[in-house]
Motif scaffolding. Structure first.
Motif, short mmCIF file in Angstrom:
data_model
loop_
_atom_site.label_atom_id
_atom_site.label_comp_id
_atom_site.label_asym_id
_atom_site.label_seq_id
_atom_site.Cartn_x
_atom_site.Cartn_y
_atom_site.Cartn_z
N GLY A 259 19.77 -0.10 -6.62
CA GLY A 259 19.13 -0.64 -5.44
C GLY A 259 19.05 0.31 -4.27
N LEU A 260 19.11 1.63 -4.54
CA LEU A 260 19.03 2.59 -3.45
C LEU A 260 17.64 2.68 -2.86
N GLY A 261 16.63 2.42 -3.66
CA GLY A 261 15.27 2.52 -3.15
C GLY A 261 14.24 2.46 -4.25
N ILE A 262 13.07 3.03 -4.00
CA ILE A 262 11.93 3.01 -4.92
C ILE A 262 11.82 4.38 -5.58
N GLY A 263 11.68 4.39 -6.91
CA GLY A 263 11.56 5.65 -7.63
C GLY A 263 10.68 5.51 -8.85
N MET A 264 10.48 6.64 -9.55
CA MET A 264 9.64 6.65 -10.74
C MET A 264 10.47 6.31 -11.98
N CYS A 265 9.90 5.46 -12.81
CA CYS A 265 10.62 4.98 -13.98
C CYS A 265 9.61 4.69 -15.09
N GLN A 266 10.00 4.93 -16.33
CA GLN A 266 9.13 4.58 -17.46
C GLN A 266 8.93 3.06 -17.51
N HIS A 267 7.70 2.64 -17.77
CA HIS A 267 7.44 1.21 -17.93
C HIS A 267 8.26 0.61 -19.06
N ALA B 138 0.85 -1.18 0.00
CA ALA B 138 0.00 0.00 0.00
C ALA B 138 0.89 1.23 0.00
N LEU B 139 0.34 2.35 -0.45
CA LEU B 139 1.12 3.59 -0.50
C LEU B 139 1.60 3.99 0.89
N SER B 140 0.85 3.66 1.91
CA SER B 140 1.26 3.99 3.28
C SER B 140 2.53 3.25 3.70
N ASP B 141 2.84 2.13 3.04
CA ASP B 141 4.06 1.37 3.35
C ASP B 141 5.32 2.13 2.96
N ARG C 269 12.55 -3.77 -20.27
CA ARG C 269 13.77 -4.36 -20.84
C ARG C 269 14.67 -4.96 -19.77
N GLU C 270 14.36 -4.71 -18.49
CA GLU C 270 15.26 -5.12 -17.42
C GLU C 270 14.49 -5.96 -16.40
N PRO C 271 14.67 -7.27 -16.42
CA PRO C 271 13.91 -8.15 -15.53
C PRO C 271 14.07 -7.84 -14.05
N ASP C 272 15.19 -7.20 -13.67
CA ASP C 272 15.42 -6.92 -12.24
C ASP C 272 14.77 -5.62 -11.78
N LEU C 273 14.17 -4.86 -12.68
CA LEU C 273 13.41 -3.68 -12.28
C LEU C 273 11.95 -4.08 -12.14
N VAL C 274 11.46 -4.03 -10.93
CA VAL C 274 10.13 -4.54 -10.59
C VAL C 274 9.19 -3.38 -10.31
N GLU C 275 7.99 -3.41 -10.88
CA GLU C 275 7.01 -2.37 -10.57
C GLU C 275 6.44 -2.59 -9.17
N VAL C 276 6.38 -1.51 -8.42
CA VAL C 276 5.87 -1.53 -7.06
C VAL C 276 4.48 -0.89 -7.06
#
Length: 312
Positions: free
Chosen positions: A235-243, A184-187, A248-255
């Motif tokens: 791996g610094l944290g969670i950020g905004m990224c184009q889908h 959840a966004l609160s997390d 193209r990168e299996p290790d980039l996971v949508e949160v």
């Protein structure tokens, strides 16, 4: 020497001194001797009747007169560059120089394969790529073709709408393995978040639509979108990224898929007077085609992005 007798070389030296802060650095940049650079500045000061630079421990500092001249000199530089590109070209074949302006992320992540294919097809084509989030002025010929995330307003511009490039919250799998996957966004309060240091125009537009994001605090901040993307990959944290990038990168996971729900309208733009020149038309068409392929990747990415396999 009067103002109308001053050559472009003098203004070019003036701009180099503004950028470097010293005569010696400006001379090295331009391939001049330091005395020649000094004579150029002295001639300008004599013609304009005022000092242009003041000596300081930090180097040569521009006066108010110099700052007032800067914009006009930059316009002259853009025009000189545009004339050089025109002179380099062939009016009947796809040959010569084309200057493209694009945001940092598009320039680095999207355009290289498109431009590689274009130059393979047209070996006589030379590309100048300006990677900047600033909007360069096509009417002033600072660039020949631009990729913009805002709709062009000037009537003299020819534009092709590409559509929306979607963004989402993403993190590297390493980060999520260590810290868990938010549900959840609160997390986000217990996660490291990557974001902007200053609210640029497009960020303010995003926050107007999504006021719930305005209160998010960032633990890693950078003005550069490229730096933010590098931080996500590291791996610094969670950020905004184009889908499309994450696809193209299996290790980039949508949160929290669908939570961000932000997209950037994208346009390819050039001055309408250039449309009949083969090298500009070929480049414009290649960018439209390549970005449409990129947009389809962006559209399909949310379904393709994997969130399974995390160790929490």
């Amino acid at each position: 020497m009067t103002i109308d007798q001053i050559s472009w070389d003098h203004y070019r030296t003036f701009l180099a001194v503004l950028e470097t802060g010293s005569l010696s650095a400006a001379a090295r940049r331009l391939g001049l001797t330091q005395p020649t650079a000094g004579r150029h500045i002295e001639a300008l000061e004599q013609a304009f009747g005022a000092p242009l630079f003041l000596r300081s421990p930090q180097g040569l500092l521009p006066t108010e007169k110099a700052r007032a001249m800067q914009g006009h000199a930059l316009g002259m530089a853009a025009m000189s560059s545009a004339l050089a590109r025109i002179a380099s070209g062939d009016m009947e074949a796809v040959r010569g120089t084309v200057r493209i302006s694009a945001s940092e992320v598009i320039a680095v992540e999207t355009l290289p394969p498109i431009l590689a294919q274009l130059q393979e097809k047209h070996p006589g084509l030379e590309i100048e790529l300006s990677a900047s989030d600033a909007v360069e002025d096509l009417l002033q010929q600072e660039a020949d073709i631009a990729i913009r995330m805002v709709q062009p307003r000037q009537a003299a511009l020819l534009s092709q709408r590409i559509g929306k490039l979607s963004l989402g919250f993403h993190a590297h799998r390493r980060y999520l393995d260590r810290h868990g996957l938010p549900t959840a966004l609160s997390d986000f309060a217990r996660h490291r978040l990557i974001g902007f240091d200053r609210q640029l125009a497009y960020i303010r537009d995003i926050l107007k639509e999504r006021q719930d994001l305005a209160g998010i605090g960032f633990d890693f901040r950078a003005d550069s979108n490229l730096v933010q993307l590098a931080a996500i990959r590291a791996g610094l944290g969670i950020g905004m990224c184009q889908h499309a990038i994450a696809a193209r990168e299996p290790d980039l996971v949508e949160v929290l898929p669908g939570t961000l729900d932000i997209s950037l309208e994208t346009f390819v733009v050039m001055h309408e007077n250039l449309k009949a020149v083969p090298r500009y038309r070929a480049t414009f068409d290649a960018l439209v085609s390549g970005l449409n392929d990129w947009k389809r990747l962006s559209r399909d990415a949310p379904a393709a992005t994997k969130t399974s396999g995390l160790t929490t």
